[in-house]
Design an enzyme around this catalytic site. Structure first.
Site, PDB file in Angstrom:
ATOM      1  N   GLY A  78      49.574  65.659  53.928  1.00  0.00           N
ATOM      2  CA  GLY A  78      50.528  65.040  54.840  1.00  0.00           C
ATOM      3  C   GLY A  78      50.114  63.711  55.420  1.00  0.00           C
ATOM      4  N   GLY A  79      49.035  63.102  54.901  1.00  0.00           N
ATOM      5  CA  GLY A  79      48.655  61.769  55.369  1.00  0.00           C
ATOM      6  C   GLY A  79      48.394  61.733  56.853  1.00  0.00           C
ATOM      7  NE  ARG A 103      39.432  58.605  51.657  1.00  0.00           N
ATOM      8  CZ  ARG A 103      40.736  58.523  51.451  1.00  0.00           C
ATOM      9  NH1 ARG A 103      41.318  59.242  50.508  1.00  0.00           N
ATOM     10  NH2 ARG A 103      41.476  57.722  52.195  1.00  0.00           N
ATOM     11  CB  THR A 148      46.746  65.120  50.102  1.00  0.00           C
ATOM     12  OG1 THR A 148      47.270  65.630  51.335  1.00  0.00           O
ATOM     13  CG2 THR A 148      46.470  63.654  50.288  1.00  0.00           C
ATOM     14  CB  SER A 178      40.916  60.138  54.652  1.00  0.00           C
ATOM     15  OG  SER A 178      41.789  61.219  54.379  1.00  0.00           O
ATOM     16  CB  SER A 179      44.764  61.677  58.334  1.00  0.00           C
ATOM     17  OG  SER A 179      45.006  60.463  58.996  1.00  0.00           O
ATOM     18  CG  ASN A 183      47.052  57.061  49.076  1.00  0.00           C
ATOM     19  OD1 ASN A 183      47.049  57.642  50.152  1.00  0.00           O
ATOM     20  ND2 ASN A 183      47.318  55.785  48.968  1.00  0.00           N
TER      21      ASN A 183
END
Length: 560
Positions: A461-462, A98, A370, A441-442, A390
């Site tokens: 897909g956030g 990350r 993403t 983050s997811s 992002n």
């Protein structure tokens, strides 16, 4: 034959059978790949056929996606890599690549007169955190790979020089960010045609990106984080108003973490992403709650009701998490059996629980474009990886002379942890901007393994990533064909806003009426979303399968 000889032969036969079982347990004998772009799948196939393992293939896929999917990932971004090292007892590790906030970052850097200025954390170099993907590729090659880094980067270097053809996904993402791309002369030159979205089939060549990849091939991480390339990156960022320094780049390091592991029914285990991902926790909580509910025997509306309610509760807890190097994450509390039992028991069998009736949690946001891929080799080594810049094309800022489009992951921090947040301070502070910190983050690369099965899941897909992965996992648990896991219609609830988002056609008119009668507010998002890539290894049958989301342009492949 003497009794002793017979006994010896019997013992030898038993040993051979045990060895055969052990060999079968360690690897499927065939490799499988699922990636969001055919060129990335082809790159992995070449690396595997050259004698590389799944980790070498992951380097090749990641670098190739940096070329063909500049809207989803790249050297200017980062990601999460979930690794399985083969063996009678597999070893799981999590490579956290990350991005990290620059050393000059501060909690109020996106405020003006006490108010958040959203554009500052979205477009331009001030929105960019220090990239992690180049370091991750070097780490994978040096610690887990069989081939030198230069071999695994070769397909991407070749493709960047020769070019790739624009497809419908590229056009869609470029259209979404057209204005921002036009505002940066270098991005417009690289990714547009005459300042417009390129036509289908237009060939995009990136010789500057090829040179950057070549520098990494020759020098490893130092080809990006030190020397001439680092100076070029910092100079370009600072001239355009960013705050990067040479020390920021030289000091970047990935983090090796223990994956989140949670036992499921039937000897299965969830192996997923720990913080700074919130996705693994949400998946574990959701599956644990569903184990207490009769979701498999429920008719479609009732099943959707159960799934929505467990997602509502799991997403409520997201705001309590943050970078584990900076905050204490209450993982043990959130995954405690008693706590999850209480959450499951709080679900009304027939009526929606208003989110306002649950304890409050801070609001949050996250970019949703993403990329994801998965690969397993014949020995049973596997990688499930989700990468990101992002928003589409990240900050829409490309550093001149490098071919590197920067992320805008700084937008994933809580930009205003103390002022306008109406839900309190604690959760926002966990994800507040701080020097060197990684934003929450997811992204949720995930494995599920048992003595007889192994499966991988993941998608871009956030904030919707955990809900998409959950729906695919439920398909796996029901025994659905592998191709149906990524194809399943999608719906989503994330506590706030208190609305069920869904793809067109997910619910019939009758199902919508029934759900609304239970108190749900439905929102058709007007498009399909996500791009899931999945793998399955049937250990008992000795077969592997792979599937790529039909919503995208990816390709799955089996490799001898």
């Amino acid at each position: 034959m003497s009794f002793a000889a017979a006994l010896q032969r019997l013992a030898l036969g038993a040993c051979l059978a045990l060895l055969a079982c052990a060999a079968q347990a360690q690897g499927p004998g065939h490799a499988a790949i699922a990636s969001p772009h055919s060129e990335a799948t082809s790159a992995a196939q070449r690396i595997l056929q050259q004698g590389g393992n799944a980790f070498d293939a992951a380097v090749a896929i990641s670098a190739t996606l940096a070329v063909v999917e500049p809207y989803g990932s790249g050297l200017g971004g980062g990601g999460f890599f979930l690794l399985r090292e083969s063996g009678v007892t597999p070893r799981y590790t999590f490579l956290d690549a990350r991005e990290r906030a620059p050393a000059s970052a501060r909690a109020d850097m996106y405020l003006k007169d006490g108010k958040v200025q959203p554009g500052l954390s979205v477009n331009g170099p001030l929105a960019a955190a220090i990239p992690g993907l180049p370091q991750a590729l070097a780490d994978l090659a040096s610690t887990h790979g069989k081939l030198p880094l230069k071999d695994s980067l070769a397909p991407a270097i070749r493709l960047a020089n020769q070019g790739f053809a624009v497809d419908r996904i590229y056009r869609d993402r470029a259209t979404m960010r057209l204005s921002a791309l036009r505002d940066d002369a270098e991005s417009a030159r690289l990714f547009l045609s005459g300042n417009e979205v390129p036509a289908l089939g237009t060939v995009i060549r990136q010789p500057e990106l090829a040179a950057t990849l070549q520098a990494m091939a020759e020098q490893g991480r130092d080809g990006f984080y030190r020397g001439p390339m680092a100076r070029r990156l910092v100079e370009g960022v600072r001239q355009a108003g960013g705050i990067w320094t040479l020390d920021d780049l030289a000091g970047y390091r990935t983090a090796w973490r223990e994956p989140l592991r949670y036992p499921l029914a039937d000897q299965r285990e969830l192996i997923s992403s720990p913080p700074p991902s919130a996705g693994g926790v949400a998946l574990a909580q959701s599956l644990a709650m569903l184990q207490r509910l009769p979701w498999q025997s429920a008719e479609p509306v009732q099943r959707s009701h159960y799934v929505i309610e467990v997602l509502r509760r799991a997403y409520r807890d997201r705001g309590l998490l943050g970078d584990p190097d900076y905050v204490n994450n209450p993982i043990n509390k959130l995954l405690a059996r008693q706590y999850l039992t209480g959450l499951a028991d709080s679900i009304d069998v027939y009526q929606a629980t208003p989110s306002s009736a649950l304890p409050p949690s801070p609001p949050w946001r996250e970019g949703d474009h993403t990329t994801h891929f998965a690969v397993i080799d014949g020995d049973g080594n596997a990688v499930s990886a989700t990468l990101s810049v992002n928003l589409p094309f990240g900050a829409a800022f490309s550093v001149p002379g490098t071919g590197v489009v920067l992320n805008n992951e700084m937008d994933d921090f809580a930009a205003d942890p103390g002022g306008s947040n109406s839900y309190g301070l604690a959760g926002s502070q966990a994800n507040a901007v701080a020097a060197g910190k990684r934003p929450l983050s997811s992204m949720s690369p995930t494995f599920i393994e048992s003595p007889s099965q192994f499966a991988t899941f993941g998608t871009p897909g956030g904030s919707r990533i955990p809900s998409m992965v959950l729906l695919s996992v439920l398909g796996f648990l029901e025994g659905q064909p592998v191709a149906e896991w990524p194809a399943t219609p999608r719906y989503h609830h994330q506590y706030l806003p208190d609305v069920v988002e869904h793809e067109p056609g997910t619910f019939s008119a009758r199902q919508k009426t029934e759900l609304e009668g239970r108190g749900y507010r439905l929102k058709d998002v007007g498009r399909q979303y996500g791009n899931q890539q999945v793998l399955y290894w049937d250990k008992a049958g000795g077969t592997v399968e792979a599937a790529s989301d039909p919503r995208g342009v990816g390709r799955a492949a089996i490799v001898d």
